[in-house]
Design a protein around this motif. Sequence first.
Motif, PDB file in Angstrom:
ATOM      1  N   GLY A 157       0.767  -1.232   0.000  1.00 36.55           N
ATOM      2  CA  GLY A 157       0.000   0.000   0.000  1.00 36.55           C
ATOM      3  C   GLY A 157       0.800   1.285   0.000  1.00 36.55           C
ATOM      4  O   GLY A 157       0.305   2.319  -0.444  1.00 36.55           O
ATOM      5  N   ASN A 196      -1.222  -1.898  -6.473  1.00 31.85           N
ATOM      6  CA  ASN A 196      -2.254  -2.447  -5.576  1.00 31.85           C
ATOM      7  C   ASN A 196      -2.975  -3.632  -6.225  1.00 31.85           C
ATOM      8  O   ASN A 196      -3.380  -4.570  -5.533  1.00 31.85           O
ATOM      9  CB  ASN A 196      -3.255  -1.365  -5.180  1.00 31.85           C
ATOM     10  N   SER A 254      -1.502 -11.377  -2.270  1.00 29.76           N
ATOM     11  CA  SER A 254      -2.442 -12.117  -1.426  1.00 29.76           C
ATOM     12  C   SER A 254      -2.875 -13.435  -2.055  1.00 29.76           C
ATOM     13  O   SER A 254      -3.444 -14.299  -1.384  1.00 29.76           O
ATOM     14  CB  SER A 254      -3.699 -11.263  -1.172  1.00 29.76           C
ATOM     15  N   ALA A 258     -10.993  -6.822  -3.422  1.00 30.97           N
ATOM     16  CA  ALA A 258     -11.003  -6.463  -1.999  1.00 30.97           C
ATOM     17  C   ALA A 258      -9.579  -6.274  -1.470  1.00 30.97           C
ATOM     18  O   ALA A 258      -9.302  -5.325  -0.721  1.00 30.97           O
ATOM     19  CB  ALA A 258     -11.720  -7.546  -1.193  1.00 30.97           C
ATOM     20  N   ALA A 259      -8.675  -7.162  -1.856  1.00 29.82           N
ATOM     21  CA  ALA A 259      -7.285  -7.048  -1.405  1.00 29.82           C
ATOM     22  C   ALA A 259      -6.628  -5.791  -1.964  1.00 29.82           C
ATOM     23  O   ALA A 259      -5.894  -5.085  -1.258  1.00 29.82           O
ATOM     24  CB  ALA A 259      -6.494  -8.287  -1.813  1.00 29.82           C
ATOM     25  N   GLU A 295      -8.129  -3.017  -2.846  1.00 31.71           N
ATOM     26  CA  GLU A 295      -8.707  -1.849  -2.174  1.00 31.71           C
ATOM     27  C   GLU A 295      -8.161  -1.692  -0.766  1.00 31.71           C
ATOM     28  O   GLU A 295      -7.957  -0.570  -0.279  1.00 31.71           O
ATOM     29  CB  GLU A 295     -10.236  -1.963  -2.168  1.00 31.71           C
ATOM     30  N   LYS A 296      -7.910  -2.811  -0.077  1.00 36.36           N
ATOM     31  CA  LYS A 296      -7.313  -2.751   1.248  1.00 36.36           C
ATOM     32  C   LYS A 296      -5.896  -2.202   1.177  1.00 36.36           C
ATOM     33  O   LYS A 296      -5.472  -1.405   2.028  1.00 36.36           O
ATOM     34  CB  LYS A 296      -7.297  -4.140   1.880  1.00 36.36           C
ATOM     35  N   GLU A 318      -6.133   1.439   0.840  1.00 36.93           N
ATOM     36  CA  GLU A 318      -6.487   2.015   2.137  1.00 36.93           C
ATOM     37  C   GLU A 318      -5.264   2.123   3.055  1.00 36.93           C
ATOM     38  O   GLU A 318      -5.072   3.136   3.731  1.00 36.93           O
ATOM     39  CB  GLU A 318      -7.554   1.143   2.802  1.00 36.93           C
ATOM     40  N   LEU A 319      -4.431   1.076   3.068  1.00 35.35           N
ATOM     41  CA  LEU A 319      -3.221   1.112   3.884  1.00 35.35           C
ATOM     42  C   LEU A 319      -2.299   2.256   3.470  1.00 35.35           C
ATOM     43  O   LEU A 319      -1.628   2.869   4.302  1.00 35.35           O
ATOM     44  CB  LEU A 319      -2.469  -0.220   3.768  1.00 35.35           C
TER      45      LEU A 319
END
Length: 269
Positions: A99, A166, A174, A258-259, A261-262, A265-266
């Motif tokens: 991130g 990302n 992931s 989802a990974a 986007e996380k 976010e980080l």
Amino acid sequence: MKLGLIGCGKMGRALLEGALKAGIVKASDVYVSSRTAETRESLAKELGVHAVESNVELAQKSDAVYLCTKPNVLPIVLLELAETPECLDGTLLISTAAGLTVEALEQPLPDSSRVIRCMPNTPALIGKGAAAYTLGKNADTVDAATACKLLGAAGSVIEVPEYLMNAVTGVSGSGPAYVYTFIEALADGGVLKGLPRAQALELATQTVLGAASMVAETGLHPAILRDMVTSPGGTTITAVQSLEDNGFRSTTIAAVEAAAEKAEELGRK
């Protein structure tokens, strides 16, 4: 080349061992540091490298430094290094923090700092990793070659533009966790139909390994390879229909999203 490692967790260790096994660096030219003395001393003893208490000292001694701390810890490390800017003269910094953008990595550092952002994954532990990297504003082709050599020692490596990092996290960073979950579920299906657990797991593991190798070694699209084992009206097409009916494809795509986007976010924290 003299190599430094800040953060002695599993990923840092995997990347370091890859470089050592490939002969890119000698143990006598490697320096490691960690927040806990026990961790760095243990790694140093096991691999024959030097344990260093100070991150600044480590950077001064190294041509390239892997930054393998957690994303919330790395900004603190960068500020520490920035307080002694001369320690970064001639030193390439390679971050594995999910991130954290190149801009975020460069912001606290001297303007001339050379930074590379990368995303490896845990199969690097056995030399089967997949990594991607992107260059900072001051990193040049020589730095890119260094990153390829170091990261490539633990698997495959590609260069991507910053805005795709990302997405890389979602797919390969992931991704091993998704595959492990699938292997477990595949084995569970075998157990459900009467196979002993150990045999079901062996069959599931080898099936995934073989299928992945077929994609890698033939270069054929996965859909073509799937069609090769999907007979009209047979067992495989019936199973594929079940996967589609239960959202296998869309669920996997959603997991990658989802990974990613996380990771984004980080990077904002």
